[in-house]
Design an enzyme around this catalytic site. Structure first.
Site, mmCIF file in Angstrom:
data_model
loop_
_atom_site.group_PDB
_atom_site.id
_atom_site.type_symbol
_atom_site.label_atom_id
_atom_site.label_comp_id
_atom_site.label_asym_id
_atom_site.label_seq_id
_atom_site.Cartn_x
_atom_site.Cartn_y
_atom_site.Cartn_z
ATOM 1 N N MET A 196 -15.399 -28.519 -24.172
ATOM 2 C CA MET A 196 -15.909 -29.581 -24.487
ATOM 3 C C MET A 196 -16.777 -29.563 -25.886
ATOM 4 S SD MET A 196 -14.810 -32.912 -23.624
ATOM 5 C CE MET A 196 -15.058 -32.909 -21.752
ATOM 6 N N CYS A 197 -17.290 -30.396 -26.486
ATOM 7 C CA CYS A 197 -19.017 -30.407 -26.657
ATOM 8 C C CYS A 197 -19.444 -31.442 -27.121
ATOM 9 C CB CYS A 197 -19.280 -28.898 -27.886
ATOM 10 S SG CYS A 197 -19.441 -27.261 -27.439
ATOM 11 N N GLY A 198 -20.103 -32.126 -27.737
ATOM 12 C CA GLY A 198 -21.027 -32.988 -28.689
ATOM 13 C C GLY A 198 -21.833 -32.903 -29.111
ATOM 14 N N ARG A 208 -20.189 -33.858 -22.065
ATOM 15 C CA ARG A 208 -19.923 -33.336 -22.936
ATOM 16 C C ARG A 208 -19.995 -32.319 -22.789
ATOM 17 N NH1 ARG A 208 -15.998 -35.538 -25.519
ATOM 18 N NH2 ARG A 208 -14.943 -33.805 -27.260
#
Lengths: 305, 227
Positions: A1-3, A32
């Site tokens: 994930m990542c935001g 995230r």
């Protein structure tokens, strides 16, 4: 994930509040990406013929004044600077690349995080809330800003591996996703003279755009070409001097949501990050389409190109 | 009516209160305020109650729903009503990708548009979308029906099993093994009933039907040479 989060102000009256509006957006994406966070802020432009560099040194007590002094004397150019945590912003009255070359040669342990007339990149390992505090994000002013919260998958949790990645003058990239052909592509780009600091896949995407732009592509062409050459999944947000661009891969499995009002255009990985923006209840809200390039820039505020 | 404000309570507290209704139903009508795009709101309900969520929701809202009737007064994030078993879910705004994914039963109504992969691997749910659906909708759909009053994106019904698809507008492209089919009387009847249940007023004769060509069901003997 990542935001990923981005905020572009259409209403200049809000420019004093850019950091204040953006900070809760970045922090909302902590779930995230709790490993590292960073942002690229645009504003406080230096005039044509000058350059603004974001420099970083691992030591918070680094002698920035000494470096500025050397630049002034040996290159005989005007230098204004201020530092913020481990980072310093240098505004130098020359734009032909000699300042960057001088720093690389004379201060090899100083990392150049960004170069341009407007961009400043600030990023560190740690929780987004701490990074926002470290750099006093809340007090920052500017025309637009993009940010990233990282949950590492493809490479180590380091400052170098955190986003945004610079992709050229006043350009940077943040990425949510993972690329599967980054090793081969990195080798090919290295042969083309692109330098990489990490084993990070997103840095390869940034390097790819840098290379395409050097080949004479426009940002739109570079992004269109990346759809052919990058294998994997991604949502990219690219910061430019005049605005930002958003693009998702053809499958569009990584999320993105956009919001637009008379005052701003915002993008985020999740709607949660938009809820603190003024007037969000009545904003136009939509998901960007797969393999479609969306650009907002001061010169053309019409949206899709 | 019981009201829970998510600015004051956690989603976990809300869901626990709703789950407790499965053991003993003390309140039929629930209202949820200030959802602000949080994930997993009203998941795993198992009681004939109504829940009105007053605002936009995050991922998996109303997931695994059984018996309950849930209305989202706003947009819904990814996977709304995923794996629903029965009951109904209504989204007053738009829904993000994978709406109604793998759902086995019940009715999902989306009054706006749905994103990519609407009804992916659906297993018996009925989905009615008043707007359009994104690419790869109904991918590997196994049973149930998808009604789209607007347009459908690329690769509609790819690798379809037995889901019935009705689209009023344009279909950008059909996926592998999905074909246009004749609208017979029983389909007009089925579509009328679906629209009626969804409370959507549309001219049934304007829809086209799509379904499986059943060419991917079995191993083709011609391919034995590959082994």
């Amino acid at each position: 994930m990542c935001g990923i989060v981005g905020l572009y102000l259409k209403n200049k009256a809000l420019e004093n509040q850019l950091g204040e509006l953006f900070e809760p957006m970045l922090i909302a994406m902590t779930d995230r990406g709790p490993d590292s966070a960073g942002f690229a802020i645009y504003g406080d432009e230096v005039p044509e013929g000058s350059i603004k560099l974001t420099l970083r040194h691992a030591n918070e007590d680094y002698d920035w004044a000494g470096l500025a002094g050397k630049l002034k004397h040996e290159l005989n150019v005007g230098v204004e600077w201020f530092n913020n945590s481990k980072v310093a912003i240098f505004k130098i009255a020359t734009s032909d690349g000699i300042a960057e070359a001088f720093i690389t040669e004379n201060a090899p342990d100083v990392l150049i995080l960004s170069a341009g007339q407007s961009i400043e990149i600030l990023k560190e390992v740690g929780l987004p809330v701490n990074i926002a505090k470290t750099f006093n994000l809340k007090g920052m002013k500017g025309s637009h800003i993009i940010g990233h919260t990282r949950m590492a998958t493809e490479s180590a949790v380091t400052m170098e591996g955190s986003h945004p990645f610079s992709t050229g003058m006043d350009l940077c990239l943040v990425h949510n996703g993972s690329l599967s052909n980054h090793n081969r592509l990195r080798q090919e780009l290295q042969r083309e003279g692109i330098v990489f600091e990490t084993e990070n896949d997103s840095e390869v995407a940034a390097g790819y755009l840098t290379w395409r732009l050097k080949q004479g592509d426009t940002l739109n062409e570079a992004l269109t070409n990346s759809l052919k050459d990058l294998d994997g999944f991604f949502t990219f947000t690219v910061g430019t001097r005049d605005g930002f661009a958003v693009m998702r891969d053809p499958i569009a499995c990584k999320p993105a949501v956009m919001a637009e009002t008379d005052d701003y255009v915002a993008m985020a990985s999740e709607y949660q990050a938009l809820t603190t923006l003024p007037g969000i209840e009545n904003a136009k809200i939509w998901e960007p389409e797969a393999a479609t390039i969306y650009v907002w820039e001061r010169s053309s505020e019409t949206g899709v190109k | 009516m019981k009201t829970i404000n998510l600015a004051e309570s956690t989603v976990r507290d809300l869901n626990q209160a709703l789950h407790d209704q499965a053991i003993e139903c003390t309140e039929r009508e629930w209202e949820v305020l200030e959802p602000k795009g949080q994930h997993n709101i009203a998941c795993g309900l198992d009681q004939n109650i109504s829940v009105d969520i007053k605002g936009p929701t995050g991922y998996f809202c109303a997931g695994m729903n059984k018996k309950a009737h849930i209305t989202i007064h706003g947009n819904a994030g990814q996977g709304v009503a995923e794996n629903m078993m029965s009951g109904s879910v209504r989204v007053k705004g738009n829904a993000s990708q994978a709406a109604g994914a793998t759902a086995h039963g019940g009715l999902l109504v989306i009054e706006g548009d749905a994103g990519a992969r609407c009804g992916i691997s659906m297993k018996g749910v009925d989905i009615v979308v008043k707007g359009s659906v994104g690419h790869m909708s109904c991918f590997m759909g196994q049973a149930g029906s998808l009604v789209v009053c607007g347009d459908a994106g690329d690769a509609l019904g790819d690798s379809l099993y037995e889901t019935h698809i009705y689209v009023k507008g344009e279909v950008k492209s059909l996926g592998a093994d999905c074909i246009a089919k004749e609208m017979r009387d029983e389909h007009i009847e089925e579509l009328s009933e679906l629209l009626n249940r969804a409370g959507v007023d549309e001219d049934v004769t304007a829809f086209k039907r799509y379904g499986t060509a059943r060419q991917l069901y079995n191993f083709k003997v011609d391919n034995t040479a590959a082994y």
